[in-house]
Design a protein around this motif. Structure first.
Motif, PDB file in Angstrom:
ATOM      1  N   PHE A  12      -1.442  -2.710   0.419  1.00  0.00           N
ATOM      2  CA  PHE A  12      -0.193  -1.949   0.386  1.00  0.00           C
ATOM      3  C   PHE A  12      -0.135  -1.006  -0.811  1.00  0.00           C
ATOM      4  O   PHE A  12       0.378   0.109  -0.717  1.00  0.00           O
ATOM      5  N   VAL A  13      -0.662  -1.442  -1.950  1.00  0.00           N
ATOM      6  CA  VAL A  13      -0.729  -0.561  -3.125  1.00  0.00           C
ATOM      7  C   VAL A  13      -1.589   0.655  -2.804  1.00  0.00           C
ATOM      8  O   VAL A  13      -1.244   1.787  -3.158  1.00  0.00           O
ATOM      9  N   ALA A  14      -2.714   0.433  -2.124  1.00  0.00           N
ATOM     10  CA  ALA A  14      -3.594   1.541  -1.751  1.00  0.00           C
ATOM     11  C   ALA A  14      -2.875   2.523  -0.829  1.00  0.00           C
ATOM     12  O   ALA A  14      -2.984   3.746  -0.997  1.00  0.00           O
ATOM     13  N   LEU A  15      -2.132   2.000   0.135  1.00  0.00           N
ATOM     14  CA  LEU A  15      -1.377   2.882   1.034  1.00  0.00           C
ATOM     15  C   LEU A  15      -0.305   3.659   0.287  1.00  0.00           C
ATOM     16  O   LEU A  15      -0.073   4.841   0.555  1.00  0.00           O
ATOM     17  N   PHE A  16       0.359   3.009  -0.669  1.00  0.00           N
ATOM     18  CA  PHE A  16       1.356   3.681  -1.488  1.00  0.00           C
ATOM     19  C   PHE A  16       0.720   4.816  -2.286  1.00  0.00           C
ATOM     20  O   PHE A  16       1.282   5.913  -2.395  1.00  0.00           O
ATOM     21  N   LEU A  39      -7.629   5.684  -8.043  1.00  0.00           N
ATOM     22  CA  LEU A  39      -6.906   4.408  -8.065  1.00  0.00           C
ATOM     23  C   LEU A  39      -6.803   3.807  -6.665  1.00  0.00           C
ATOM     24  O   LEU A  39      -6.887   2.581  -6.504  1.00  0.00           O
ATOM     25  N   ALA A  40      -6.621   4.650  -5.657  1.00  0.00           N
ATOM     26  CA  ALA A  40      -6.558   4.154  -4.285  1.00  0.00           C
ATOM     27  C   ALA A  40      -7.894   3.555  -3.858  1.00  0.00           C
ATOM     28  O   ALA A  40      -7.927   2.527  -3.175  1.00  0.00           O
ATOM     29  N   VAL A  41      -8.986   4.174  -4.267  1.00  0.00           N
ATOM     30  CA  VAL A  41     -10.312   3.631  -3.954  1.00  0.00           C
ATOM     31  C   VAL A  41     -10.492   2.278  -4.635  1.00  0.00           C
ATOM     32  O   VAL A  41     -10.995   1.325  -4.037  1.00  0.00           O
ATOM     33  N   LEU A  42     -10.054   2.177  -5.892  1.00  0.00           N
ATOM     34  CA  LEU A  42     -10.161   0.902  -6.603  1.00  0.00           C
ATOM     35  C   LEU A  42      -9.305  -0.178  -5.949  1.00  0.00           C
ATOM     36  O   LEU A  42      -9.738  -1.333  -5.820  1.00  0.00           O
ATOM     37  N   VAL A  48     -10.657  -5.415  -0.332  1.00  0.00           N
ATOM     38  CA  VAL A  48     -11.787  -5.829   0.493  1.00  0.00           C
ATOM     39  C   VAL A  48     -12.562  -6.971  -0.168  1.00  0.00           C
ATOM     40  O   VAL A  48     -12.935  -7.942   0.490  1.00  0.00           O
ATOM     41  N   LEU A  49     -12.783  -6.865  -1.474  1.00  0.00           N
ATOM     42  CA  LEU A  49     -13.520  -7.915  -2.160  1.00  0.00           C
ATOM     43  C   LEU A  49     -12.739  -9.216  -2.237  1.00  0.00           C
ATOM     44  O   LEU A  49     -13.324 -10.297  -2.223  1.00  0.00           O
ATOM     45  N   TRP A  50     -11.426  -9.122  -2.343  1.00  0.00           N
ATOM     46  CA  TRP A  50     -10.602 -10.327  -2.436  1.00  0.00           C
ATOM     47  C   TRP A  50     -10.556 -11.058  -1.096  1.00  0.00           C
ATOM     48  O   TRP A  50     -10.438 -12.271  -1.049  1.00  0.00           O
ATOM     49  N   TRP A  51     -10.636 -10.300  -0.009  1.00  0.00           N
ATOM     50  CA  TRP A  51     -10.537 -10.856   1.328  1.00  0.00           C
ATOM     51  C   TRP A  51     -11.694 -11.807   1.542  1.00  0.00           C
ATOM     52  O   TRP A  51     -11.679 -12.825   2.059  1.00  0.00           O
TER      53      TRP A  51
END
Length: 51
Positions: A12-16, A39-42, A48-51
């Motif tokens: 959601f942060v990435a989408l924001f 920042l969106a890429v990070l 993805v890594l947390w998933w």
């Protein structure tokens, strides 16, 4: 539901941030949009890594 709340939050942060990129580009702030893009890429990578 799921136990990956951190990954969902980062998505959601990435989408924001993507919304911020669009807004910055409409205002002509290319350097700010580039920063938000990084920042969106990070945030996407973290999700993805947390998933």
């Amino acid at each position: 539901m799921t136990e990956n709340w951190t990954a969902i939050a980062m998505a959601f942060v990435a989408l924001f941030l993507v919304g911020g990129i669009v807004s910055f580009l409409k205002q002509g702030l290319k350097k700010g949009a580039a920063l938000l893009a990084a920042l969106a890429v990070l945030a996407t990578t973290a999700a993805v890594l947390w998933w």
